[in-house]
Scaffold this motif. Structure first.
Motif, PDB file in Angstrom:
ATOM      1  N   LEU A 279      -6.777  -8.982  27.633  1.00  0.00           N
ATOM      2  CA  LEU A 279      -5.645  -8.362  26.945  1.00  0.00           C
ATOM      3  C   LEU A 279      -5.234  -7.061  27.618  1.00  0.00           C
ATOM      4  CD1 LEU A 279      -6.681  -8.944  23.231  1.00  0.00           C
ATOM      5  CD2 LEU A 279      -4.762  -9.986  24.427  1.00  0.00           C
ATOM      6  N   ARG A 280      -6.216  -6.236  27.967  1.00  0.00           N
ATOM      7  CA  ARG A 280      -5.893  -4.969  28.637  1.00  0.00           C
ATOM      8  C   ARG A 280      -5.157  -5.213  29.958  1.00  0.00           C
ATOM      9  NH1 ARG A 280     -11.607  -2.033  27.505  1.00  0.00           N
ATOM     10  NH2 ARG A 280     -11.067  -1.114  25.495  1.00  0.00           N
ATOM     11  N   ARG A 281      -5.614  -6.189  30.712  1.00  0.00           N
ATOM     12  CA  ARG A 281      -4.964  -6.521  31.994  1.00  0.00           C
ATOM     13  C   ARG A 281      -3.524  -6.973  31.750  1.00  0.00           C
ATOM     14  NH1 ARG A 281      -8.327 -10.036  33.566  1.00  0.00           N
ATOM     15  NH2 ARG A 281      -7.158 -11.863  32.947  1.00  0.00           N
ATOM     16  N   GLU A 282      -3.318  -7.833  30.741  1.00  0.00           N
ATOM     17  CA  GLU A 282      -1.973  -8.316  30.428  1.00  0.00           C
ATOM     18  C   GLU A 282      -1.066  -7.184  29.951  1.00  0.00           C
ATOM     19  OE1 GLU A 282      -2.465 -11.514  27.641  1.00  0.00           O
ATOM     20  OE2 GLU A 282      -3.507 -12.770  29.104  1.00  0.00           O
ATOM     21  N   TRP A 283      -1.610  -6.278  29.109  1.00  0.00           N
ATOM     22  CA  TRP A 283      -0.818  -5.146  28.622  1.00  0.00           C
ATOM     23  C   TRP A 283      -0.401  -4.246  29.777  1.00  0.00           C
ATOM     24  CZ3 TRP A 283      -4.934  -4.118  24.366  1.00  0.00           C
ATOM     25  CH2 TRP A 283      -4.743  -5.017  23.302  1.00  0.00           C
ATOM     26  N   LYS A 284      -1.334  -4.003  30.685  1.00  0.00           N
ATOM     27  CA  LYS A 284      -1.038  -3.146  31.840  1.00  0.00           C
ATOM     28  C   LYS A 284       0.045  -3.796  32.709  1.00  0.00           C
ATOM     29  CE  LYS A 284      -3.401  -0.831  35.641  1.00  0.00           C
ATOM     30  NZ  LYS A 284      -4.711  -0.615  36.281  1.00  0.00           N
ATOM     31  N   GLU A 285      -0.094  -5.083  32.979  1.00  0.00           N
ATOM     32  CA  GLU A 285       0.914  -5.786  33.783  1.00  0.00           C
ATOM     33  C   GLU A 285       2.269  -5.777  33.091  1.00  0.00           C
ATOM     34  OE1 GLU A 285      -0.838  -9.634  34.281  1.00  0.00           O
ATOM     35  OE2 GLU A 285      -2.328  -8.917  35.734  1.00  0.00           O
TER      36      GLU A 285
ATOM     37  N   ILE B 204       3.846  -2.297  33.349  1.00  0.00           N
ATOM     38  CA  ILE B 204       4.373  -2.055  34.702  1.00  0.00           C
ATOM     39  C   ILE B 204       5.670  -2.817  34.906  1.00  0.00           C
ATOM     40  CG2 ILE B 204       3.932  -2.446  37.156  1.00  0.00           C
ATOM     41  CD1 ILE B 204       0.901  -1.992  36.442  1.00  0.00           C
ATOM     42  N   ARG B 205       5.668  -4.082  34.525  1.00  0.00           N
ATOM     43  CA  ARG B 205       6.834  -4.950  34.743  1.00  0.00           C
ATOM     44  C   ARG B 205       8.016  -4.541  33.869  1.00  0.00           C
ATOM     45  NH1 ARG B 205       4.229  -9.081  33.754  1.00  0.00           N
ATOM     46  NH2 ARG B 205       4.788  -9.342  31.579  1.00  0.00           N
ATOM     47  N   THR B 206       7.771  -4.254  32.601  1.00  0.00           N
ATOM     48  CA  THR B 206       8.843  -4.019  31.638  1.00  0.00           C
ATOM     49  C   THR B 206       9.359  -2.589  31.661  1.00  0.00           C
ATOM     50  OG1 THR B 206       7.804  -5.670  30.234  1.00  0.00           O
ATOM     51  CG2 THR B 206       9.491  -4.322  29.230  1.00  0.00           C
ATOM     52  N   SER B 207       8.449  -1.616  31.753  1.00  0.00           N
ATOM     53  CA  SER B 207       8.877  -0.220  31.641  1.00  0.00           C
ATOM     54  C   SER B 207       9.380   0.351  32.955  1.00  0.00           C
ATOM     55  CB  SER B 207       7.723   0.637  31.124  1.00  0.00           C
ATOM     56  OG  SER B 207       6.729   0.777  32.131  1.00  0.00           O
ATOM     57  N   LYS B 208       9.044  -0.275  34.069  1.00  0.00           N
ATOM     58  CA  LYS B 208       9.429   0.206  35.400  1.00  0.00           C
ATOM     59  C   LYS B 208       8.799   1.559  35.727  1.00  0.00           C
ATOM     60  CE  LYS B 208      12.513  -3.163  36.024  1.00  0.00           C
ATOM     61  NZ  LYS B 208      12.016  -4.311  35.367  1.00  0.00           N
ATOM     62  N   VAL B 209       7.694   1.898  35.052  1.00  0.00           N
ATOM     63  CA  VAL B 209       6.965   3.137  35.341  1.00  0.00           C
ATOM     64  C   VAL B 209       6.032   2.847  36.516  1.00  0.00           C
ATOM     65  CG1 VAL B 209       5.275   4.795  34.436  1.00  0.00           C
ATOM     66  CG2 VAL B 209       7.123   3.970  32.986  1.00  0.00           C
ATOM     67  N   ALA B 210       5.883   3.803  37.406  1.00  0.00           N
ATOM     68  CA  ALA B 210       5.045   3.622  38.594  1.00  0.00           C
ATOM     69  C   ALA B 210       3.602   3.309  38.199  1.00  0.00           C
ATOM     70  CB  ALA B 210       5.094   4.867  39.462  1.00  0.00           C
TER      71      ALA B 210
ATOM     72  N   ASP C  89       0.831   4.131  39.592  1.00  0.00           N
ATOM     73  CA  ASP C  89      -0.116   5.248  39.644  1.00  0.00           C
ATOM     74  C   ASP C  89      -0.055   6.107  38.380  1.00  0.00           C
ATOM     75  OD1 ASP C  89       2.427   5.998  40.490  1.00  0.00           O
ATOM     76  OD2 ASP C  89       1.678   7.685  41.677  1.00  0.00           O
ATOM     77  N   ILE C  90       1.116   6.206  37.763  1.00  0.00           N
ATOM     78  CA  ILE C  90       1.238   6.947  36.498  1.00  0.00           C
ATOM     79  C   ILE C  90       0.508   6.197  35.386  1.00  0.00           C
ATOM     80  CG2 ILE C  90       2.849   7.723  34.713  1.00  0.00           C
ATOM     81  CD1 ILE C  90       4.848   8.300  36.976  1.00  0.00           C
ATOM     82  N   ILE C  91       0.685   4.888  35.334  1.00  0.00           N
ATOM     83  CA  ILE C  91       0.008   4.081  34.317  1.00  0.00           C
ATOM     84  C   ILE C  91      -1.504   4.141  34.520  1.00  0.00           C
ATOM     85  CG2 ILE C  91      -0.349   1.721  33.483  1.00  0.00           C
ATOM     86  CD1 ILE C  91       2.669   1.301  33.838  1.00  0.00           C
ATOM     87  N   ASN C  92      -1.961   4.017  35.763  1.00  0.00           N
ATOM     88  CA  ASN C  92      -3.403   4.114  36.038  1.00  0.00           C
ATOM     89  C   ASN C  92      -3.949   5.477  35.626  1.00  0.00           C
ATOM     90  OD1 ASN C  92      -3.721   1.512  37.032  1.00  0.00           O
ATOM     91  ND2 ASN C  92      -3.240   2.121  39.128  1.00  0.00           N
TER      92      ASN C  92
END
Length: 170
Positions: free
Chosen positions: A72-78, A81-87, A89-92
């Motif tokens: 779930l965490r992997r899917e949320w992160k993906e 990244i895909r939906t919000s268009k946030v970089a 490295d910022i998400i990490n």
């Protein structure tokens, strides 16, 4: 926190708000068999709360099969990244800050339960409350939940008494 990432987390709220707007329109324009308005053109707080609950139920996605938290965490992160268009490295960076904060909280809070003592207390309470008669597993589970909830309230109260209040920067 990037605004785009905040919007990514509010997708369900947006769906509910859109459905609520439709339900409110239907509510204020509803007519009876004689063509008269059924309700006042103003929606009360009570009616709005009920409509909000209906909107939440109508927009709720179907239940999915349980999946591991790591997946779930992997899917949320993906998705973020895909939906919000946030970089990425910022998400990490945000994920690492959240993990560090969680580790700091876990280090300060010790969750110690004497399981044997708790089991004796719960069983004794259920036995006494049922006048020494028969009781079922559900009775033990309910009392165990109450026992842990009471323990949590006592612990929070003792922590508030022992911990100094946070100081404001003013």
């Amino acid at each position: 926190m990037p605004h785009e990432l905040i919007r990514w987390t509010a997708r369900r709220s947006d769906q509910i708000a859109a459905c609520l707007a439709e339900l409110e329109h239907e509510y204020v324009t509803a007519v009876d068999d004689d063509g008269e308005l059924r309700f006042l053109p103003v929606i009360s707080e009570r009616a709005r709360a009920k409509l909000n609950g209906i909107a939440a139920k109508m927009t709720r996605p179907p239940k999915q099969k349980a999946r591991p938290l790591t997946q779930l965490r992997r899917e949320w992160k993906e998705s973020a990244i895909r939906t919000s268009k946030v970089a990425i490295d910022i998400i990490n960076s945000l994920v690492e800050h959240a993990r560090a904060a969680a580790a700091a909280i876990r280090a300060r809070v010790t969750a110690v339960v004497d399981v044997a003592l708790a089991a004796v207390e719960v069983t004794a309470t259920v036995f006494v409350m049922n006048d020494g008669g028969w009781f079922h597993r559900r009775h033990l589970l309910a009392e165990a939940r109450r026992h842990l909830a009471r323990r949590g309230r006592r612990r929070r109260a003792s922590c508030r008494a022992a911990c100094p209040p946070a100081r404001s920067g003013r």
